[in-house]
Design a protein around this motif. Sequence first.
Motif, short mmCIF file in Angstrom:
data_model
loop_
_atom_site.label_atom_id
_atom_site.label_comp_id
_atom_site.label_asym_id
_atom_site.label_seq_id
_atom_site.Cartn_x
_atom_site.Cartn_y
_atom_site.Cartn_z
N ILE A 1 0.83 -1.21 0.00
CA ILE A 1 0.00 0.00 0.00
C ILE A 1 0.87 1.25 0.00
O ILE A 1 0.59 2.22 -0.72
CB ILE A 1 -0.96 -0.02 1.21
CG1 ILE A 1 -2.01 -1.11 0.99
CG2 ILE A 1 -1.61 1.33 1.42
CD1 ILE A 1 -2.87 -1.38 2.20
N THR A 2 1.95 1.23 0.77
CA THR A 2 2.86 2.38 0.81
C THR A 2 3.51 2.60 -0.55
O THR A 2 3.63 3.74 -1.01
CB THR A 2 3.94 2.17 1.89
OG1 THR A 2 3.29 1.95 3.14
CG2 THR A 2 4.86 3.37 1.99
N LEU A 3 3.94 1.51 -1.20
CA LEU A 3 4.50 1.64 -2.54
C LEU A 3 3.48 2.22 -3.51
O LEU A 3 3.83 3.03 -4.38
CB LEU A 3 4.97 0.28 -3.06
CG LEU A 3 6.37 -0.15 -2.67
CD1 LEU A 3 6.61 -1.58 -3.12
CD2 LEU A 3 7.41 0.77 -3.24
N GLY A 4 2.24 1.82 -3.38
CA GLY A 4 1.20 2.37 -4.24
C GLY A 4 0.96 3.85 -4.00
O GLY A 4 0.68 4.60 -4.92
N ALA A 5 1.11 4.28 -2.75
CA ALA A 5 0.87 5.68 -2.42
C ALA A 5 2.01 6.58 -2.90
O ALA A 5 1.77 7.73 -3.28
CB ALA A 5 0.68 5.84 -0.92
N VAL A 6 3.25 6.08 -2.87
CA VAL A 6 4.39 6.93 -3.23
C VAL A 6 4.94 6.65 -4.62
O VAL A 6 5.92 7.26 -5.02
CB VAL A 6 5.53 6.79 -2.18
CG1 VAL A 6 5.06 7.21 -0.81
CG2 VAL A 6 6.09 5.38 -2.17
N SER A 7 4.31 5.73 -5.36
CA SER A 7 4.86 5.38 -6.68
C SER A 7 4.66 6.53 -7.67
O SER A 7 3.68 7.27 -7.59
CB SER A 7 4.19 4.12 -7.21
OG SER A 7 2.84 4.38 -7.48
N PRO B 1 1.13 4.35 -12.05
CA PRO B 1 0.53 3.03 -11.80
C PRO B 1 1.34 1.86 -12.36
O PRO B 1 1.26 0.75 -11.83
CB PRO B 1 -0.83 3.12 -12.49
CG PRO B 1 -1.13 4.56 -12.58
CD PRO B 1 0.20 5.25 -12.72
N ALA B 2 2.11 2.09 -13.40
CA ALA B 2 2.90 0.99 -13.97
C ALA B 2 3.94 0.48 -12.98
O ALA B 2 4.24 -0.71 -12.94
CB ALA B 2 3.57 1.44 -15.26
N PHE B 3 4.49 1.38 -12.19
CA PHE B 3 5.48 0.99 -11.18
C PHE B 3 4.86 0.05 -10.15
O PHE B 3 5.43 -0.97 -9.79
CB PHE B 3 6.06 2.23 -10.49
CG PHE B 3 7.05 1.92 -9.42
CD1 PHE B 3 8.35 1.56 -9.74
CD2 PHE B 3 6.68 1.97 -8.09
CE1 PHE B 3 9.26 1.27 -8.74
CE2 PHE B 3 7.59 1.68 -7.09
CZ PHE B 3 8.88 1.32 -7.42
N THR B 4 3.65 0.39 -9.68
CA THR B 4 2.96 -0.45 -8.70
C THR B 4 2.63 -1.81 -9.29
O THR B 4 2.79 -2.84 -8.63
CB THR B 4 1.67 0.24 -8.23
OG1 THR B 4 1.99 1.54 -7.76
CG2 THR B 4 1.01 -0.54 -7.12
N THR B 5 2.20 -1.83 -10.53
CA THR B 5 1.89 -3.10 -11.20
C THR B 5 3.14 -3.96 -11.32
O THR B 5 3.11 -5.17 -11.05
CB THR B 5 1.31 -2.83 -12.60
OG1 THR B 5 0.16 -2.02 -12.45
CG2 THR B 5 0.95 -4.12 -13.30
#
Length: 86
Positions: free
Chosen positions: A20-26, A29-33
């Motif tokens: 979740i933290t990675l998704g918030a600071v990414s 969206p491609a980085f989170t995927t």
Amino acid sequence: PFKDTMGSALTYTTGLGTLITLGAVSPNPAFTTMMSTFALSGIVGYHTVRLILILNLKFYLNNFLGLGCHSCSSFTSHVMHKCHFR
């Protein structure tokens, strides 16, 4: 049992919190995927290697030490018949 369950719960909580933290600071969206795919492939790879090691251990115990299911004569039949060593 409580300590094992607590350790497992904390591990999953930490992992999901990190995701979740990675998704918030990414940056996008491609980085989170990409990171999610990498994490899941690591988990699947770990469990696959662990399964192979367990099957190899059963093969060794059955064929070289004479322990286990004596009705199985080969590794393939051991896996196909799902015999469990004793």
